[in-house]
Every structure is written in structure tokens, then in C-alpha cells.
Write a protein that holds these residues in place. Structure first.
Motif, PDB file in Angstrom:
ATOM      1  N   ASN A  44     -13.121 -11.658   7.567  1.00 35.17           N
ATOM      2  CA  ASN A  44     -11.889 -10.995   7.028  1.00 35.17           C
ATOM      3  C   ASN A  44     -11.384  -9.815   7.948  1.00 35.17           C
ATOM      4  OD1 ASN A  44     -10.116  -9.558   5.511  1.00 35.17           O
ATOM      5  ND2 ASN A  44     -11.584  -8.700   3.901  1.00 35.17           N
ATOM      6  N   ARG A  77     -10.387  -3.959  -4.658  1.00 32.71           N
ATOM      7  CA  ARG A  77     -11.578  -3.735  -3.927  1.00 32.71           C
ATOM      8  C   ARG A  77     -11.451  -3.799  -2.353  1.00 32.71           C
ATOM      9  NH1 ARG A  77     -16.793  -6.136  -3.530  1.00 32.71           N
ATOM     10  NH2 ARG A  77     -15.983  -8.082  -4.130  1.00 32.71           N
ATOM     11  N   ALA A  78     -10.895  -4.797  -1.900  1.00 30.06           N
ATOM     12  CA  ALA A  78     -10.822  -4.899  -0.690  1.00 30.06           C
ATOM     13  C   ALA A  78     -10.075  -4.041   0.245  1.00 30.06           C
ATOM     14  CB  ALA A  78     -10.025  -6.413  -0.128  1.00 30.06           C
ATOM     15  N   HIS A 110      -1.975  -4.115  -2.638  1.00 26.06           N
ATOM     16  CA  HIS A 110      -1.904  -4.841  -1.453  1.00 26.06           C
ATOM     17  C   HIS A 110      -1.071  -5.882  -1.295  1.00 26.06           C
ATOM     18  CE1 HIS A 110      -4.059  -7.400  -4.096  1.00 26.06           C
ATOM     19  NE2 HIS A 110      -4.266  -8.251  -3.174  1.00 26.06           N
ATOM     20  N   THR A 155     -10.214  -2.933  10.056  1.00 28.86           N
ATOM     21  CA  THR A 155      -9.481  -1.464  10.430  1.00 28.86           C
ATOM     22  C   THR A 155     -10.289  -0.278  10.401  1.00 28.86           C
ATOM     23  OG1 THR A 155      -9.177  -1.727   8.048  1.00 28.86           O
ATOM     24  CG2 THR A 155      -7.455  -2.450   9.264  1.00 28.86           C
ATOM     25  N   ARG A 156     -11.361  -0.504   9.431  1.00 26.25           N
ATOM     26  CA  ARG A 156     -12.128   0.764   9.259  1.00 26.25           C
ATOM     27  C   ARG A 156     -12.960   0.708  10.583  1.00 26.25           C
ATOM     28  NH1 ARG A 156     -13.798   4.164   5.377  1.00 26.25           N
ATOM     29  NH2 ARG A 156     -11.889   3.966   4.528  1.00 26.25           N
ATOM     30  N   GLU A 179     -21.171  -9.151   1.700  1.00 25.79           N
ATOM     31  CA  GLU A 179     -19.756  -8.902   1.282  1.00 25.79           C
ATOM     32  C   GLU A 179     -19.076  -8.092   2.461  1.00 25.79           C
ATOM     33  OE1 GLU A 179     -18.102  -9.729  -1.782  1.00 25.79           O
ATOM     34  OE2 GLU A 179     -19.320 -11.118  -2.238  1.00 25.79           O
ATOM     35  N   ASP A 180     -17.889  -8.117   2.630  1.00 24.60           N
ATOM     36  CA  ASP A 180     -17.167  -7.268   3.503  1.00 24.60           C
ATOM     37  C   ASP A 180     -17.352  -5.855   3.426  1.00 24.60           C
ATOM     38  OD1 ASP A 180     -15.798  -9.549   4.646  1.00 24.60           O
ATOM     39  OD2 ASP A 180     -14.240  -9.548   3.151  1.00 24.60           O
ATOM     40  N   ASP A 181     -17.259  -5.336   2.314  1.00 22.02           N
ATOM     41  CA  ASP A 181     -17.394  -3.707   2.563  1.00 22.02           C
ATOM     42  C   ASP A 181     -19.144  -3.519   2.645  1.00 22.02           C
ATOM     43  OD1 ASP A 181     -18.437  -5.144   0.148  1.00 22.02           O
ATOM     44  OD2 ASP A 181     -17.206  -3.628  -1.348  1.00 22.02           O
ATOM     45  N   VAL A 214     -19.180  -3.704   6.460  1.00 28.89           N
ATOM     46  CA  VAL A 214     -18.365  -2.477   7.095  1.00 28.89           C
ATOM     47  C   VAL A 214     -19.302  -1.220   7.070  1.00 28.89           C
ATOM     48  CG1 VAL A 214     -16.709  -0.884   6.818  1.00 28.89           C
ATOM     49  CG2 VAL A 214     -16.044  -3.310   6.684  1.00 28.89           C
ATOM     50  N   THR A 237      -6.432   3.922   7.263  1.00 27.25           N
ATOM     51  CA  THR A 237      -6.524   3.703   8.644  1.00 27.25           C
ATOM     52  C   THR A 237      -4.991   3.265   9.136  1.00 27.25           C
ATOM     53  OG1 THR A 237      -7.131   1.503   7.649  1.00 27.25           O
ATOM     54  CG2 THR A 237      -8.678   3.093   8.794  1.00 27.25           C
ATOM     55  N   GLU A 251      -9.474  -6.747  -7.577  1.00 24.43           N
ATOM     56  CA  GLU A 251      -8.504  -7.392  -6.488  1.00 24.43           C
ATOM     57  C   GLU A 251      -8.351  -6.291  -5.441  1.00 24.43           C
ATOM     58  OE1 GLU A 251      -5.435 -10.701  -8.060  1.00 24.43           O
ATOM     59  OE2 GLU A 251      -4.951  -8.686  -8.821  1.00 24.43           O
ATOM     60  N   PRO A 307      -9.529 -12.624  -1.148  1.00 27.20           N
ATOM     61  CA  PRO A 307      -8.295 -11.754  -0.837  1.00 27.20           C
ATOM     62  C   PRO A 307      -7.295 -12.469  -0.148  1.00 27.20           C
ATOM     63  CG  PRO A 307     -10.273 -10.140  -0.789  1.00 27.20           C
ATOM     64  CD  PRO A 307     -10.899 -11.933  -0.843  1.00 27.20           C
ATOM     65  N   ILE A 356     -12.071  -0.540   1.991  1.00 30.60           N
ATOM     66  CA  ILE A 356     -12.664  -0.441   3.083  1.00 30.60           C
ATOM     67  C   ILE A 356     -11.441   0.152   4.113  1.00 30.60           C
ATOM     68  CG2 ILE A 356     -14.344  -1.930   2.636  1.00 30.60           C
ATOM     69  CD1 ILE A 356     -13.115  -4.024   3.962  1.00 30.60           C
ATOM     70  N   GLN A 357     -10.396  -0.031   3.681  1.00 29.69           N
ATOM     71  CA  GLN A 357      -9.153   0.396   4.694  1.00 29.69           C
ATOM     72  C   GLN A 357      -8.785   1.444   4.015  1.00 29.69           C
ATOM     73  OE1 GLN A 357      -5.971  -2.691   5.347  1.00 29.69           O
ATOM     74  NE2 GLN A 357      -7.199  -4.018   4.162  1.00 29.69           N
ATOM     75  N   GLY A 358      -9.431   2.184   3.267  1.00 32.33           N
ATOM     76  CA  GLY A 358      -8.969   3.487   2.931  1.00 32.33           C
ATOM     77  C   GLY A 358      -7.872   3.776   1.840  1.00 32.33           C
ATOM     78  N   TYR A 359      -7.708   2.576   1.024  1.00 33.49           N
ATOM     79  CA  TYR A 359      -6.764   2.497   0.070  1.00 33.49           C
ATOM     80  C   TYR A 359      -7.286   2.564  -1.329  1.00 33.49           C
ATOM     81  CZ  TYR A 359      -3.290   1.390   3.945  1.00 33.49           C
ATOM     82  OH  TYR A 359      -2.602   1.214   5.067  1.00 33.49           O
ATOM     83  N   ALA A 363      -9.149  -7.604   7.628  1.00 26.31           N
ATOM     84  CA  ALA A 363      -8.947  -6.534   7.177  1.00 26.31           C
ATOM     85  C   ALA A 363     -10.150  -5.422   7.349  1.00 26.31           C
ATOM     86  CB  ALA A 363      -8.632  -6.410   5.673  1.00 26.31           C
ATOM     87  N   ALA A 364     -11.390  -6.268   7.304  1.00 28.00           N
ATOM     88  CA  ALA A 364     -12.537  -5.198   7.283  1.00 28.00           C
ATOM     89  C   ALA A 364     -12.388  -4.414   8.878  1.00 28.00           C
ATOM     90  CB  ALA A 364     -13.588  -6.036   7.209  1.00 28.00           C
ATOM     91  N   ALA A 413      -4.556  -6.833   7.830  1.00 31.09           N
ATOM     92  CA  ALA A 413      -4.101  -5.449   8.536  1.00 31.09           C
ATOM     93  C   ALA A 413      -3.489  -5.463   9.410  1.00 31.09           C
ATOM     94  CB  ALA A 413      -5.470  -4.812   8.513  1.00 31.09           C
ATOM     95  N   TRP A 441       0.907  -1.311   0.003  1.00 24.79           N
ATOM     96  CA  TRP A 441      -0.076   0.134  -0.077  1.00 24.79           C
ATOM     97  C   TRP A 441       0.980   1.129  -0.063  1.00 24.79           C
ATOM     98  CZ3 TRP A 441      -4.566  -2.095  -0.921  1.00 24.79           C
ATOM     99  CH2 TRP A 441      -5.122  -2.873  -0.286  1.00 24.79           C
TER     100      TRP A 441
END
Lengths: 277, 537
Positions: free
Chosen positions: B266, A237-238, A63, B271-272, B246-248, B251, B25, A235, B386, A241-244, B268-269, B324, A50
Motif C-alpha cells: 500500500n 482508517r487508512a 479519501h 507518506t508517513r 496491517e498497514d498501520d 507504519v 503529510t 473505510e 482501500p 496513517i497519512q494524518g487525516y 499510501a503507507a 498518495a 481529504w
């Protein structure tokens, strides 16, 4: 995707030149990717996940620490080739249907018209799902499936221009000389349609690129570690949600820019190529 | 183009590019915001209704079917109860059975509670228990392997059931806190016939919630059991609706308050959610570990190659890229949530296992590869999700660094899980990236998988190890069993049928309005939703 533009005559030349330049650069990137891309596109670097844009990575990393610029450059190849293959397949099928319908007329024309109408009625995704059910997922099946969806569009267009072409005096002249229908179509009619078709296909190219990218985003076409643009968006997309956002937005922008450029260039070309003596 | 649209296009482009920098994050900040607990703080009051998100729709609610997935467990843990109960601290205690004793080394006697009633209102009987256990033990039932040593199950009193075994079996007792110990109302199951376990059926259990509605493709609704037999543990929430996303979407739903909680698959979800003001993240111990499972395909037949890859792979990178940083690099295939006894012994054994998960030891790995000589190209499987993609790419990266050739093969997600039962699918790849967890708080519950006859070990064959499996199961004494388990762990690490990568702690996200649920991995078997309630002011 359909882009509404002003009539070609009033469109500024600079827009056409910029779009043509974008397409030249894109094609060059696709051809010379191994030379111009700074990194190997699927080389993961877990020490550089990232990363924001920097001198080492002009567009940052994704990622897996892969260089986004290199992936976008290498991704031009499968993205453009996929759209070209799709249109080639759809063109062969569509031109065949269109020319036969225009040549035969009568019940053949009616039956082919109904078949294309039925094909129109189904969304392209359905064809892809059917083809995948038979042959399994992959770039080739995505191209064939979506090609089946594009074929009726080309068939309708071909039939319309072929009807016009077949009404020309030279066609009757060849008939009187005893030239057979297949030879007449293949040697004289279809070659005369090609300039008009070419302009239309350039306009359709953007649509094809977009459709294939959507299929790859859904996982039906290109598979990792390919850097096809639609797959790159999926790829990444995940990371959203972390802001990237960059790893998803950059290939998305690449798709949008090339689609707009092909539309602008395509409309211009079709205007020029469609001019008949 | 007129100037207005031109500027609009330019502004859009600038906004998009600016957006690329996003609101990132900070992983360190996220870790600081995560609570490490067995359970979230107790609820202060009741809650009329809750919305809970899960990763996918349960495939069935009949837990004896192989099709039952982790989502089936997560939902039905609140509806069905077991003879023993797994607690938030991952220990187990008697539950529907008020007591148990080893009458002889191979005879286990359960004394049943007499105040338990099913949701139909009928009391639980010893006959129901015997019928349920026989159903679990039947050929093809999901939990039949837990009954491998059982020779007979019988009613030996009005509230007593006796199980006779070929040999003493410590794991069997622990399995009674999992799906193998679920007690069903025989009459209710039989009356439903084929409907049982499907959206058209009802439950046949005794837990704090009843299965109210399963609208296929939309939602599962549980309602508080009106006459739950254990008044002290009655549900605090009146109704809980499960939806899958889905994950998004999970969240976004949690951040916007349209959902109250979710156990996250997941990480990583998280983190937000850990950095937002409307949600909290808690993590607890679990047995779940992500591994690369070696198959019989052939390129990794030599254990030295598997060990070399284990040394070279970047576990910390996988943890950061896929989770994450909220997981833990691991060199053992079962998480510390399984250390339900003799924790110090297991910790010491873990520390002394060969290899170090962080940082990779590329030079030692190269040396091992050099000893082996010429090798075949390695194929690693992923399903495009992922975390499996990250693991597969990390394997390719590690292989490249130590002079091995490796590539990724994609297998559709719908087929991927079948590698466990289909040898043909396993022939497509040398390694499958997957997670594994156990219901028992005992490492033996995992290490029995190292047996040559195990259905999840295809490359490690060791007669001495095979002898240890029944010995470990037969060791009723904890200290003795811990000793055998650590020996098995050492032999497993030496044979390395799986390359262990990252522990995945159990992770629960909650809206700031609710609390009470366990954070540990017990949620698959413990009635966690009964503890869910409103937060105090």
C-alpha cells in the motif's frame, strides 16, 4: 456500552433534554436525509480528496472526496435501523423465552435458563460468524447474529418481570374464567410488560448500535458504499496513517454521542415507565 | 454532573476535534523525500539481526504450488536460487547456470556451475536441475505455463542440461530467472514428503539464507547460510525475522524502530514513513500495474464501452486517493520495469498508444457511448481493501459522467482472487479491480495474456493477435521481438480487455540504520536480504 450515571432523581433535567434533543435530531436526520444532506453520500469527487472543513464541505471530505457531513447524515439511517432491527429480533426471541419460562416454571424454566446461560457464555461475535458462515455477510446476517447474542439478555430480564406480573391477582382471575395460557400471556401479561420492556430496550439500544457498528467496522455487516457509521470509521482508517483523522473520528463521535444520549434517555424512560400502579 | 467531569468531557471533545486536523503529510514533500533508484546505497557493514514486515503470512514455501503467493516469493527469494538471476536493474544474468546458448533455434543448453552446494552440503548436480525443471513443468504446477513449448529436458553432460522446445522461445529463457528456474535438491524434497513447503518442513535450496523457523501464525525466520557457495555474495545479515501486519501496524513498527524494513504493497503507507526522521522510502521500477479486468458477464462486451470508461476514469485521482500520489497513471497493463531491452522502442510505442491517462477525456468517452446505444448496468467488484475500493468508486464516478449506470459489488477478500479461475465468480461482476505483475523483463511476458486461450483474458478474441503470440515468443532477436511486442500492445489497447489505471512502483521502507536492499521489483526473485546490512556512519 454501559454508562454509569447518578440515580435518575439526582440527574439534571438539562442533560436529559440535551440527550433527547440529540436523539430527535438524529432520527430526523435519518428520516429526512435525502432532503437535508447537502450532497449525495456516495458521490466521489477526485478533485476534492481529504478536504478540511470549509463552506462547501462543513465537515470536510474523505479519501474519495465524499462529503463527510452528507455521509454522517445518511449514515444515521442504516445505523439506527440496524439497531432497531437487532432489538426487534432479539426482543421477539427473548420475550418468547422469558415469558414461556416464567409461565411454565419447573423443568421448562430450568432448561430455558440453561440454554440462555449457554448463549450468554458465547461472545456475540461468534454468533455473527456462525450466521455469516450459513447465510453470507451483510446487514441482515449481522443483525440476526448479534440479535442471537442480545436475546438471552432480554429473556432473563423478561422472565424476571414476567414472574412478578404473573403473581398479580388478575392473572388468577383470568385463569378461573377459563382463559388459556397462550391467550392470557399474549393478551394480558405481555402487554403489561411492554412499558417496563420499552424502557429497558431504550437502554439496550445504545449497546445494540455500538455492537452493530463494531461488526460493520470488522466488515461483517454493511458493505460499501453504505455510509453506516462503523463502516465509515473502517473505510477512513487508512487515512489515519497519512494524518487525516477527521473522516474516522467524526463517524466515531456520532456513534459515541448517540450511544450516550440513548443511555441517558433510556435510564430516564425506564424509571418513568417502570412505575406500576 | 459536577463541574470537573463536565470540563473533562469538554476538554476531551475539543482535543478530539482538534485532533481531526492531525499531522497531515504534504504529498509534494513526500514525493521529494522518495528516492528513485534501482537499489538503496550499499551496506557498510554486517547486521546481526533484522526484523522485516510483510503484508500477510506466506501460504506455502513450495513455489511450485498454486497457493504460493507474493509473500512466499518475497521470503523464499533469499533461500532458493534460479538458473538465471533477475538483477536490481531488472535485467537477468546467468546464476546457477554459468552460461547458456541456443545450440539450435529450438534447443537451449545450460552449462551449470560446479561449485554450487545445497544447504545440506551436497553439491548441485545436473540431475537435480532436470528433476526441478520437470517438477515445474508438471501439470498443475504454478509455473507449468512457462514450459508450454518444452518437449524434453535432459542431462547431456555432468554439468550440462539441454532443453528441447517445439519452437524457439525467448520467454522461456527469461522465465529461468523466475520461479520456473528454481533448482531444488531432489533428495531433500523427496525425503520430506508432504512436509515440504509447510511449516513442518525445511528448505531444499542453495541460497544465501536457510529457512530456520516457520512458526505458523507468528513468524518466519531465515538464518545466514553458513557455507554459502558464493562467498562474495554471502549474506551481510545473520538472521532475518519476518512478521506480517496491517498497514498501520507496519507504519507504526517502522516509525518506532521495532522493525527494520518492509516492501510496501500500500503506497499510501509510504507518506508517513517518507516524512518521518527514522525511516527512508525508496522506489524502483516494477512491472506492476493496477487494472480493471473485464469479464464475460456481458455489460462490457462491446470494446467501445471499455474504451469509453478508460477515457473517462480519473487515473490521477486514483493515484492520489489510493497511493498518495506515489504511483503513475498508466495506459498500458505492464509497467516500464518490463522494458529490459529496446527501451526507446517501448517508450515510443507507449507514447503513441491511444488515449491519455491524464486528464480524463469525458467528451470523447460520451461519444463512444453514444455510438453503442442502450447499455446494461455495469457491476464492478471490490474486496473492500482501500485501493480496490478507490478504483471501484472511480469507475462508478466515471460511468456516471458518461451516461452509464454502474454499481459496486463486494466480494469477501478470501474469495476475491478466485475470479481468475472461477467463471461463476466472474459472473458476479463485469470488472474486477486487481494488480498484475510479471517476473520477466519483457513486455511479451505480459502480452501473451492477450491470446484467446489465455486464462486471464475473457473478452478479447483476435485471431491475428493469437498468431503474434508464438511469433513473439520465437523471436530470439531483441529488436524483432520488440517490434512484435509493440504491435501486440497496440492491438491490446484497441481490444482493451483490461482498463489499465496506475503503475505501482516497487516501494521499500527502511529504518535509517539499515540499507543495501534493491528498490526495484526484483525482490520477488532476487536474494535481496543478502544485501541488507548496517548503514555507515
Amino acid at each position: 456500552m454501559t454508562v454509569l450515571l447518578r440515580p435518575a432523581g439526582t440527574r439534571p433535567a438539562w442533560l436529559y433534554r440535551i440527550c433527547a434533543g440529540i436523539l430527535v435530531i438524529t432520527v430526523a436526520a435519518a428520516v429526512f436525509a435525502p432532503i437535508v444532506a447537502p450532497y449525495e453520500p456516495s458521490a466521489a469527487d477526485f478533485a476534492a480528496l481529504w478536504q478540511p472543513p470549509s463552506l462547501e464541505h462543513w465537515l470536510g471530505t474523505d479519501h474519495l472526496g465524499r462529503d463527510i457531513l452528507s455521509r454522517v447524515i445518511h449514515g444515521a439511517q442504516p445505523s439506527l435501523l440496524g439497531a432497531i432491527a437487532l432489538l426487534a429480533f432479539a426482543t421477539v426471541l427473548g420475550v418468547l423465552i422469558g415469558v414461556v419460562a416464567a409461565w411454565k416454571r419447573g423443568w421448562v424454566d430450568t432448561v430455558l435458563a440453561r440454554i440462555t446461560d449457554v448463549m450468554f457464555a458465547f461472545p456475540g461475535l461468534l454468533f455473527v460468524v456462525l450466521v455469516i458462515a450459513v447465510f453470507g455477510r451483510g446487514p441482515a446476517t449481522a443483525v440476526i447474529g448479534m440479535g442471537l447474542a442480545f436475546a438471552p439478555v432480554i429473556a432473563k430480564f423478561t422472565r424476571a418481570v414476567a414472574l412478578e406480573e404473573l403473581a398479580r391477582p388478575y392473572v388468577d382471575a383470568y385463569r378461573l374464567q377459563g382463559v388459556g395460557g397462550v391467550e392470557l400471556c399474549l393478551r394480558y401479561v405481555v402487554p403489561n410488560l411492554l412499558p417496563t420492556l420499552a424502557g429497558y430496550l431504550v437502554v439496550l439500544f445504545g449497546d445494540g448500535l455500538m455492537s452493530l457498528a463494531a461488526l460493520n467496522f470488522l466488515g461483517f455487516g454493511a458493505q460499501p458504499p453504505s455510509s453506516e457509521w462503523g463502516l465509515m470509521v473502517e473505510e477512513s482508517r487508512a487515512g489515519v496513517i497519512q494524518g487525516y483523522l477527521a473522516p474516522a473520528i467524526i463517524p466515531g463521535l456520532a456513534i459515541a454521542i448517540v450511544v450516550v444520549a440513548t443511555n441517558v434517555v433510556g435510564v430516564r424512560l425506564s424509571d418513568k415507565l417502570a412505575v406500576r400502579p | 454532573m459536577s463541574s470537573a467531569p463536565r470540563w473533562l468531557a469538554m476538554a476531551t471533545l475539543v482535543t478530539l476535534v482538534a485532533g481531526c486536523s492531525g499531522t497531515k503529510t504534504d504529498p509534494d514533500q513526500v514525493r521529494q523525500n522518495v528516492r528513485l533508484v534501482d537499489a538503496t546505497p550499499a551496506a557498510a557493514g554486517p547486521l546481526a539481526e533484522a526484523n522485516w514486515l510483510i503484508a500477510k503470512e506466506p501460504s506455502t514455501v513450495d513455489l511450485d504450488l498454486d497457493a504460493a503467493n507474493s509473500q512466499s516469493d518475497l521470503v523464499m527469494a533469499n533461500v532458493c536460487e534460479r538458473l538465471l538471476q533477475l538483477r536490481p536493474d531488472l535485467t537477468s544474468k546467468p546464476h546457477l547456470a554459468s552460461a547458456y546458448k541456443w545450440a539450435t533455434p529450438d534447443t537451449l543448453v545450460f552449462t551449470l556451475r560446479t561449485d554450487v552446494t545445497f544447504h545440506s552440503g551436497k553439491p548441485m548436480t545436473a540431475d537435480d536441475v532436470v528433476w526441478s525443471m520437470r517438477r515445474h513443468a508438471a501439470d498443475g504446477a504454478a509455473e507449468s505455463d512457462e514450459y508450454v513449448n518444452v518437449t524434453s529436458i535432459g542431462r547431456t553432460g555432468p554439468a550440462e542440461v539441454t532443453v528441447k522446445l517445439k519452437q524457439p522461445d525467448a520467454l522461456f529463457l527469461q522465465a529461468m530467472a523466475g520461479d520456473a528456474g528454481v533448482v531444488l535438491e531432489r533428495a531433500a524434497v523427496e525425503a520430506q514428503g508432504d512436509k515440504y513447503g509447510t511449516p513442518r518442513g525445511k528448505d531444499a535450496c542453495s541460497g544465501p539464507f536457510t529457512l530456520d523457523t516457520w512458526a505458523s501464525g507468528d513468524r518466519v525466520v531465515l538464518s545466514k547460510a553458513p557455507d554459502y557457495w558464493d562467498k562474495a555474495k554471502a549474506a551481510k545479515t545473520g538472521r532475518i525475522t519476518f512478521r506480517w501486519a496491517e498497514d498501520d501496524a507496519i507504519v507504526n513498527s517502522l516509525v518506532t524502530g521495532s522493525a527494520d524494513g518492509a516492501y510496501l504493497e500500500n503506497l499510501a503507507a509510504a507518506t508517513r514513513l517518507a516524512s518521518g526522521g527514522t525511516t527512508t522510502i525508496s522506489q524502483g521500477p516494477d512491472t506492476r500495474v493496477w487494472n480493471l479486468m473485464a469479464t464475460e458477464r456481458g455489460a462490457l462486451a462491446d470494446a467501445r464501452l471499455r474504451k469509453a470508461l478508460a477515457l473517462a476514469i480519473n487515473r490521477d485521482g486514483i493515484n492520489r486517493a489510493a497511493m498518495a500520489g506515489l504511483g503513475q497513471p498508466a495506459k498500458e497493463p505492464v509497467g516500464p520495469g518490463a522494458w529490459g531491452y529496446e527501451k526507446a522502442v517501448f517508450q515510443s510505442a507507449y507514447d503513441s498508444l491511444p488515449g491519455s491517462p491524464v486528464p480524463p477525456d469525458v467528451e470523447a468517452a460520451k461519444k463512444l457511448v453514444g455510438e453503442v446505444g442502450p447499455t446494461e448496468p455495469i457491476v464492478v467488484a471490490s474486496d473492500g481493501t482501500p485501493i480496490r475500493d478507490v478504483i471501484a468508486n472511480a469507475l462508478v464516478d466515471a460511468a456516471g459522467k458518461i451516461g452509464l449506470q454502474a454499481s459496486i459489488t463486494q466480494i469477501p477478500p478470501q474469495q476475491y482472487g478466485e475470479y481468475l479461475i472461477k467463471p461463476d465468480l466472474r459472473k458476479q461482476a463485469d470488472l474486477f479491480a486487481d494488480d498484475y505483475y510479471i517476473s520477466k523483463n519483457d513486455p511479451v511476458g505480459f502480452y501473451k495474456n492477450g491470446s484467446s486461450k489465455s486464462s486471464v483474458n475473457w473478452v478479447f478474441k483476435d485471431p491475428e493477435y493469437d498468431e503474434l503470440v508464438p511469433k513473439a515468443r520465437a523471436a530470439i532477436d531483441d529488436a524483432e521481438r520488440a517490434g512484435i511486442a509493440t504491435d501486440m500492445a497496440r492491438r491490446w489497447a484497441d481490444g482493451m480487455p483490461w482498463i489499465s489505471l496506475v503503475q505501482s512502483p516497487s516501494t521499500v521502507a527502511l529504518s535509517t540504520k539499515v540499507t543495501g536492499v534493491p528498490a526495484s521489483g526484483c525482490y520477488r526473485y532476487y536474494p535481496w536480504a543478502a544485501d541488507l546490512g548496517a548503514k555507515g556512519s
